[in-house]
Design an enzyme around this catalytic site. Structure first.
Site, mmCIF file in Angstrom:
data_model
loop_
_atom_site.group_PDB
_atom_site.id
_atom_site.type_symbol
_atom_site.label_atom_id
_atom_site.label_comp_id
_atom_site.label_asym_id
_atom_site.label_seq_id
_atom_site.Cartn_x
_atom_site.Cartn_y
_atom_site.Cartn_z
ATOM 1 N N ASP A 258 0.793 -1.306 0.043
ATOM 2 C CA ASP A 258 0.053 0.116 -0.209
ATOM 3 C C ASP A 258 0.912 1.339 0.100
ATOM 4 O OD1 ASP A 258 0.915 -0.730 2.444
ATOM 5 O OD2 ASP A 258 -0.673 0.052 3.594
ATOM 6 N N GLU B 273 11.379 -3.614 12.270
ATOM 7 C CA GLU B 273 12.630 -2.896 11.419
ATOM 8 C C GLU B 273 13.818 -3.079 12.227
ATOM 9 O OE1 GLU B 273 9.479 -1.657 12.344
ATOM 10 O OE2 GLU B 273 8.741 -0.712 10.343
#
Ligand code: UDP
Ligand code: MN
Length: 234
Positions: free
Chosen positions: A102, A183
């Site tokens: 997205d 992350e």
């Protein structure tokens, strides 16, 4: 070669998102799209879309563990992990990047990340309360991070804010199931130091990727729709 890793899952917005992203990637030379479904089988709709792009691709699936339900679970982790395993087994050189289905990407980002020698970083727009997540640069080096949620992270960056040279994808490189810390823990698993980071996008002064979100589609009320259709003049 850039290996663009996209985790994805079925919902009404999936094909529109992947169509838009695919049409961006079709402008990029030397790119290999790794689409990783979070289901037990690869989706036929996604496969058809991949074939129509004409891009070199790998379509894999890795179902998310059934324990992860609700809203705050590690999103797209089992599928990104599967993509990492595929890369390690099949690819010796190139650059890898995690590009969600997205996000919105400027074509210039690809010219930038292609230069990654070890780990590169750059700003991501539309993140958190500050509206941006970006490394802070001094004398051409990353010295700190600007991100509204530090969250006791060593590298408070978004998934779309870094690229890695595949040479540095060590055997220990992985992404843990740790919501909000995916992350940071992935970058830690590479064993990198602040000094190793290569700032891109004009010393991190430009935004070339945005963390866009699509409003969730509400299921239509078919009963009402049918009533409306029946009232149309003959
Ligand atoms: N994703 C997935 N399985 C899920 C939820 C998300 O594979 O159950 C993927 C999704 O398609 C996207 C990435 O993981 O590529 C991040 O998810 P999302 O965009 O929902 O999270 P946000 O960007 O809002 O943090
Ligand atoms: Mn997203």
């Amino acid at each position: 070669m850039i290996y663009y890793i996209t985790p994805t899952y079925p919902r009404p917005e999936q094909i529109p998102e992947l169509t838009r992203l695919g049409h961006t990637l079709m402008h990029v030379p030397r790119i290999h799209w790794i689409i990783a479904d979070d289901q037990s089988l690869c989706s036929t709709n996604v496969l058809n879309l991949l074939r129509r792009t004409g891009l070199p691709f790998t379509h894999i699936s890795s179902p998310k563990p059934y324990v992860y339900k609700g809203t705050n679970f590690p999103r797209g982790v089992s599928n990104r992990r599967a993509a990492l395993v595929w890369l390690r087994e099949n690819v010796r050189e190139g650059v890898m990047y995690f590009g969600d289905d997205d996000n919105t990407v400027d074509l210039q980002l690809f010219d930038e990340i292609r230069r990654t020698k070890k780990v590169s970083m750059f700003p991501v727009g539309l993140i958190g309360d500050y509206g941006i997540s970006a490394p802070i640069i001094k004398d051409g080096k990353v010295v700190a991070f600007f991100d509204s949620w530090p969250g006791s992270r060593t590298f408070p960056v978004d998934m779309a804010g870094f690229a890695v040279n595949i040479e540095f994808l060590t055997p220990t490189a992985t992404m843990p199931y740790s919501a909000g810390h995916e992350e940071d823990k992935f970058l830690m698993s590479l064993g990198i130091k602040l000094d190793d980071i290569e700032p891109l996008a004009d010393n991190c002064s430009k935004v070339l990727v945005w963390h866009t979100k699509t409003v969730k589609f509400k299921k239509p009320n078919l009963k009402i729709d049918i009533e409306r259709i029946s009232k149309l003049p003959k």
